[in-house]
Every structure is written in structure tokens, then in C-alpha cells.
Design a protein around this motif. Sequence first.
Motif, PDB file in Angstrom:
ATOM      1  N   ASN A 193      -5.974  -4.501  18.555  1.00 33.58           N
ATOM      2  CA  ASN A 193      -6.203  -3.285  19.343  1.00 33.58           C
ATOM      3  C   ASN A 193      -5.344  -3.271  20.598  1.00 33.58           C
ATOM      4  OD1 ASN A 193      -8.162  -2.450  17.513  1.00 33.58           O
ATOM      5  ND2 ASN A 193      -9.842  -3.376  18.664  1.00 33.58           N
ATOM      6  N   LEU A 194      -5.224  -4.422  21.247  1.00 30.11           N
ATOM      7  CA  LEU A 194      -4.427  -4.517  22.468  1.00 30.11           C
ATOM      8  C   LEU A 194      -2.947  -4.283  22.166  1.00 30.11           C
ATOM      9  CD1 LEU A 194      -4.887  -5.087  25.480  1.00 30.11           C
ATOM     10  CD2 LEU A 194      -4.526  -7.509  24.995  1.00 30.11           C
ATOM     11  N   GLY A 238     -11.450  -5.768  22.873  1.00 32.79           N
ATOM     12  CA  GLY A 238     -10.233  -5.624  23.656  1.00 32.79           C
ATOM     13  C   GLY A 238     -10.197  -4.389  24.535  1.00 32.79           C
ATOM     14  N   TRP A 239     -11.252  -3.557  24.481  1.00 32.74           N
ATOM     15  CA  TRP A 239     -11.226  -2.308  25.257  1.00 32.74           C
ATOM     16  C   TRP A 239     -11.246  -2.590  26.752  1.00 32.74           C
ATOM     17  CZ3 TRP A 239     -15.612   1.563  26.455  1.00 32.74           C
ATOM     18  CH2 TRP A 239     -15.077   2.791  26.855  1.00 32.74           C
ATOM     19  N   PHE A 248     -10.596   1.279  19.780  1.00 34.71           N
ATOM     20  CA  PHE A 248     -11.043  -0.111  19.933  1.00 34.71           C
ATOM     21  C   PHE A 248     -12.331  -0.379  19.158  1.00 34.71           C
ATOM     22  CE2 PHE A 248      -8.225   0.863  23.343  1.00 34.71           C
ATOM     23  CZ  PHE A 248      -7.508  -0.294  23.552  1.00 34.71           C
ATOM     24  N   LEU A 249     -12.638   0.515  18.222  1.00 36.13           N
ATOM     25  CA  LEU A 249     -13.854   0.367  17.413  1.00 36.13           C
ATOM     26  C   LEU A 249     -13.495   0.129  15.951  1.00 36.13           C
ATOM     27  CD1 LEU A 249     -15.989   3.318  18.832  1.00 36.13           C
ATOM     28  CD2 LEU A 249     -16.370   0.874  19.244  1.00 36.13           C
ATOM     29  N   ARG A 281      -3.347 -10.095  27.577  1.00 40.69           N
ATOM     30  CA  ARG A 281      -3.432 -10.844  26.330  1.00 40.69           C
ATOM     31  C   ARG A 281      -4.864 -11.336  26.131  1.00 40.69           C
ATOM     32  NH1 ARG A 281      -2.009 -14.911  29.974  1.00 40.69           N
ATOM     33  NH2 ARG A 281      -2.683 -17.015  29.395  1.00 40.69           N
ATOM     34  N   ILE A 282      -5.180 -11.690  24.902  1.00 40.79           N
ATOM     35  CA  ILE A 282      -6.494 -12.227  24.555  1.00 40.79           C
ATOM     36  C   ILE A 282      -6.291 -13.587  23.909  1.00 40.79           C
ATOM     37  CG2 ILE A 282      -8.528 -11.935  23.078  1.00 40.79           C
ATOM     38  CD1 ILE A 282      -8.167  -8.886  23.442  1.00 40.79           C
TER      39      ILE A 282
END
Length: 199
Positions: free
Chosen positions: A112-113, A80-81, A28-29, A122-123
Motif C-alpha cells: 500500500n505504501l 500502512g495508512w 489501504f483496505l 518505510r515499513i
Amino acid sequence: MGEPPGEPPQQAPDPVAEAFRRLPRAGFLPSDQRASAAVDAALPIAAGQSNSQPRTVAAMLRLLAPVPGDRVLDVGSGSGWTTALLAVLVGPAGSVLGVERHPELVAFGRANLASARLPWARIEPATPGVLGDPSGAPYRRILVSASARRLPAALVAQLDDGGVLICPVGSTMTRVRRDGDRVRVSEHGEYRFVPLVED
């Protein structure tokens, strides 16, 4: 008389530690930060934001204490982590919505998700001038990964009965539990976060 010898008592599993094992921070980086994933410090991602210190993330998740089936709102989803960790904790019977104000982080967090394969999370881009997701409320758990100037009443209003909000207020980690019309607030140590955009 003592107890007969036998197997040592089993420790209860730690869901947060299990979620960390399942979803390593490195995934997630940004690529230039992945070598530092094991460092217990905040790391830059984009738009002046950061991926929070792992020890801080773990402390927040334990204070939030989500359980399988919970509906969760993640305010300031960043990379998203935290959204993904929350999705592991609530399982496929639950749901997680991450909201993020910075378009480049919405795209980064979504990618990332998707790699984490957690379709119940979800984002979405945050709505300008709106804090959280009042149209989707109430939520059983709300996590805020940025520092508010004062306790955000708009987010407290989005809590379900029995729901919990974790939000840094100034430098103080603050836990809010809503029971009907009663709101109980407790403080849990000093931390540093980027500021929460509240308007």
C-alpha cells in the motif's frame, strides 16, 4: 468604527484534512472492505488487527502534530495508512518508519505504501522482544495505534528532546511530551484499540 468591508479572513489550512484528501482510506483496505471505506468505524484487515476509525486517526494525528522535517516512528503500522498519512505531514524533508509485528501486515502495508509513492516512509518487521526502534532513536514524534497496559517507558525513552508520543493507555488516549529530563503527560478522551504487544 468598524473595519472596512473586504475579503473574509482566510482559515489556516488543516494539514491532517489535506493528508486525508490526498490518501483516501480505501487504498489501504483489503478489497472486500473497500466499499466500507467511508464508514467512520474500525474495519478488519488481517491477523486480528483493524484499520482504525478515521475520526480516531485524525484526532491522534492532530494531538501528535508532526511538522515538515520530523523523524517519526509509527508503532503498529497495520495497513500502512497511518504511516502514509504521517509521511504526507512530514514531507520529503522528514522520514517515517512503521514497525509491525505481523508478517502478512508488513507485506500488505509495504504494498500500500509503495502505491502511495512516498519514498521517505518505510515499513519494517518489528524485532521480537523489542518495542519500537531503540537503535534508530531518538524520534521527534511517535504514534502508537494499539492500547498499552501502561505508559510504555521504552517508547518514552525513544523520544527526542521536545518530542511527542501519542499512545492509548488502557482506553485513554495519552499524550507525552519530553523536555529534557521532564516528561509531561496529558489525557485526551476514551477510545477502543486492539492490545499492544509489549514483549
